[in-house]
Design a protein around this motif. Structure first.
Motif, PDB file in Angstrom:
ATOM      1  N   ILE A  25       0.837  -1.204   0.000  1.00 37.66           N
ATOM      2  CA  ILE A  25       0.000   0.000   0.000  1.00 37.66           C
ATOM      3  C   ILE A  25       0.867   1.248   0.000  1.00 37.66           C
ATOM      4  CG2 ILE A  25      -1.596   1.357   1.430  1.00 37.66           C
ATOM      5  CD1 ILE A  25      -2.906  -1.320   2.217  1.00 37.66           C
ATOM      6  N   HIS A  26       1.943   1.241   0.766  1.00 39.38           N
ATOM      7  CA  HIS A  26       2.837   2.395   0.819  1.00 39.38           C
ATOM      8  C   HIS A  26       3.483   2.648  -0.547  1.00 39.38           C
ATOM      9  CE1 HIS A  26       5.473   5.369   2.564  1.00 39.38           C
ATOM     10  NE2 HIS A  26       6.526   4.728   2.050  1.00 39.38           N
ATOM     11  N   LYS A  27       3.935   1.591  -1.223  1.00 33.66           N
ATOM     12  CA  LYS A  27       4.543   1.732  -2.550  1.00 33.66           C
ATOM     13  C   LYS A  27       3.540   2.286  -3.553  1.00 33.66           C
ATOM     14  CE  LYS A  27       7.981  -1.935  -2.085  1.00 33.66           C
ATOM     15  NZ  LYS A  27       8.376  -3.286  -2.521  1.00 33.66           N
ATOM     16  N   LYS A  28       2.327   1.744  -3.530  1.00 35.21           N
ATOM     17  CA  LYS A  28       1.300   2.225  -4.454  1.00 35.21           C
ATOM     18  C   LYS A  28       0.909   3.665  -4.134  1.00 35.21           C
ATOM     19  CE  LYS A  28      -0.601  -2.195  -5.832  1.00 35.21           C
ATOM     20  NZ  LYS A  28      -1.780  -3.054  -5.936  1.00 35.21           N
ATOM     21  N   GLY A  29       0.912   4.019  -2.856  1.00 33.64           N
ATOM     22  CA  GLY A  29       0.625   5.398  -2.466  1.00 33.64           C
ATOM     23  C   GLY A  29       1.668   6.359  -2.998  1.00 33.64           C
ATOM     24  N   GLU A  30       2.925   5.938  -2.981  1.00 31.87           N
ATOM     25  CA  GLU A  30       3.984   6.785  -3.524  1.00 31.87           C
ATOM     26  C   GLU A  30       3.817   6.973  -5.030  1.00 31.87           C
ATOM     27  OE1 GLU A  30       7.593   4.894  -2.333  1.00 31.87           O
ATOM     28  OE2 GLU A  30       7.560   5.772  -0.329  1.00 31.87           O
ATOM     29  N   VAL A  31       3.432   5.904  -5.721  1.00 27.11           N
ATOM     30  CA  VAL A  31       3.206   6.000  -7.173  1.00 27.11           C
ATOM     31  C   VAL A  31       2.057   6.962  -7.460  1.00 27.11           C
ATOM     32  CG1 VAL A  31       2.439   4.709  -9.205  1.00 27.11           C
ATOM     33  CG2 VAL A  31       4.154   3.726  -7.680  1.00 27.11           C
ATOM     34  N   ALA A  33       0.954   9.383  -5.541  1.00 23.26           N
ATOM     35  CA  ALA A  33       1.362  10.739  -5.194  1.00 23.26           C
ATOM     36  C   ALA A  33       2.217  11.342  -6.300  1.00 23.26           C
ATOM     37  CB  ALA A  33       2.128  10.733  -3.876  1.00 23.26           C
ATOM     38  N   GLY A  34       3.101  10.557  -6.874  1.00 27.57           N
ATOM     39  CA  GLY A  34       3.924  11.051  -7.976  1.00 27.57           C
ATOM     40  C   GLY A  34       3.094  11.396  -9.198  1.00 27.57           C
ATOM     41  N   LEU A  35       2.145  10.526  -9.540  1.00 27.27           N
ATOM     42  CA  LEU A  35       1.270  10.801 -10.680  1.00 27.27           C
ATOM     43  C   LEU A  35       0.402  12.031 -10.427  1.00 27.27           C
ATOM     44  CD1 LEU A  35       0.164   7.166 -11.583  1.00 27.27           C
ATOM     45  CD2 LEU A  35       1.731   8.627 -12.865  1.00 27.27           C
ATOM     46  N   PHE A  40      -0.867  17.888 -11.714  1.00 26.99           N
ATOM     47  CA  PHE A  40      -1.261  19.241 -11.339  1.00 26.99           C
ATOM     48  C   PHE A  40      -0.129  20.249 -11.297  1.00 26.99           C
ATOM     49  CE2 PHE A  40      -4.910  16.868  -9.756  1.00 26.99           C
ATOM     50  CZ  PHE A  40      -5.917  17.602 -10.333  1.00 26.99           C
ATOM     51  N   THR A  41       1.091  19.860 -11.599  1.00 29.31           N
ATOM     52  CA  THR A  41       2.160  20.850 -11.674  1.00 29.31           C
ATOM     53  C   THR A  41       2.170  21.435 -13.072  1.00 29.31           C
ATOM     54  OG1 THR A  41       3.762  19.122 -12.200  1.00 29.31           O
ATOM     55  CG2 THR A  41       3.634  19.836  -9.914  1.00 29.31           C
ATOM     56  N   GLU A  42       2.349  22.740 -13.126  1.00 28.42           N
ATOM     57  CA  GLU A  42       2.346  23.414 -14.412  1.00 28.42           C
ATOM     58  C   GLU A  42       3.660  23.139 -15.128  1.00 28.42           C
ATOM     59  OE1 GLU A  42       1.707  27.890 -16.223  1.00 28.42           O
ATOM     60  OE2 GLU A  42       1.174  27.449 -14.157  1.00 28.42           O
ATOM     61  N   LYS A  43       3.548  22.777 -16.375  1.00 24.07           N
ATOM     62  CA  LYS A  43       4.735  22.476 -17.144  1.00 24.07           C
ATOM     63  C   LYS A  43       5.341  23.762 -17.689  1.00 24.07           C
ATOM     64  CE  LYS A  43       2.791  18.027 -18.080  1.00 24.07           C
ATOM     65  NZ  LYS A  43       1.936  18.137 -16.932  1.00 24.07           N
ATOM     66  N   LYS A  44       6.650  23.868 -17.627  1.00 24.65           N
ATOM     67  CA  LYS A  44       7.344  25.055 -18.106  1.00 24.65           C
ATOM     68  C   LYS A  44       7.376  25.038 -19.624  1.00 24.65           C
ATOM     69  CE  LYS A  44       8.320  26.398 -14.001  1.00 24.65           C
ATOM     70  NZ  LYS A  44       7.613  27.481 -13.397  1.00 24.65           N
ATOM     71  N   THR A  45       7.127  26.198 -20.220  1.00 24.42           N
ATOM     72  CA  THR A  45       7.174  26.305 -21.669  1.00 24.42           C
ATOM     73  C   THR A  45       8.598  26.605 -22.096  1.00 24.42           C
ATOM     74  OG1 THR A  45       6.557  28.626 -21.507  1.00 24.42           O
ATOM     75  CG2 THR A  45       4.786  27.054 -21.856  1.00 24.42           C
ATOM     76  N   ASN A  46       9.038  25.955 -23.139  1.00 24.63           N
ATOM     77  CA  ASN A  46      10.414  26.100 -23.592  1.00 24.63           C
ATOM     78  C   ASN A  46      10.575  27.213 -24.612  1.00 24.63           C
ATOM     79  OD1 ASN A  46      11.144  23.950 -21.978  1.00 24.63           O
ATOM     80  ND2 ASN A  46      10.810  22.447 -23.581  1.00 24.63           N
ATOM     81  N   THR A  47       9.609  27.374 -25.469  1.00 22.88           N
ATOM     82  CA  THR A  47       9.745  28.361 -26.532  1.00 22.88           C
ATOM     83  C   THR A  47       8.649  29.408 -26.410  1.00 22.88           C
ATOM     84  OG1 THR A  47       8.340  27.146 -28.064  1.00 22.88           O
ATOM     85  CG2 THR A  47      10.679  26.581 -28.064  1.00 22.88           C
TER      86      THR A  47
END
Length: 85
Positions: A25-31, A33-35, A40-47
């Motif tokens: 359960i802890h391993k799946k929770g980490e996965v 959380a990462g997903l 929801f993190t905004e991706k930085k635009t390169n150009t």
């Protein structure tokens, strides 16, 4: 979804199984959380083109939300507003 049927014969086996499940359960929770963070993190635009496309996309989304809210208030506003006499 995988279902494992384990026959537990003693208290020690139960405790071992409990620890295995908690680790899983802890391993799946980490996965998850990462997903979730990646979602929801905004991706930085390169150009500059990507930046402009992002601004246009966000503007269209905001306009669409405004029009939807306006339409819903116009159609269902009497449910929440003052009663007409």
């Amino acid at each position: 979804m995988k279902t494992d049927r384990h026959t537990i014969n003693s208290l020690e086996e139960l405790e071992i199984r409990k620890e295995e499940l908690q680790t899983e359960i802890h391993k799946k929770g980490e996965v998850v959380a990462g997903l979730w963070e990646n979602l929801f993190t905004e991706k930085k635009t390169n150009t500059r083109g990507e930046m402009i496309a992002s601004i246009v996309s966000k503007s269209i989304t905001a306009f669409d939300a405004f029009i939807l809210a306006r339409k819903l208030v116009k159609q269902y506003g009497n449910l929440f507003g003052k009663k007409k006499r």
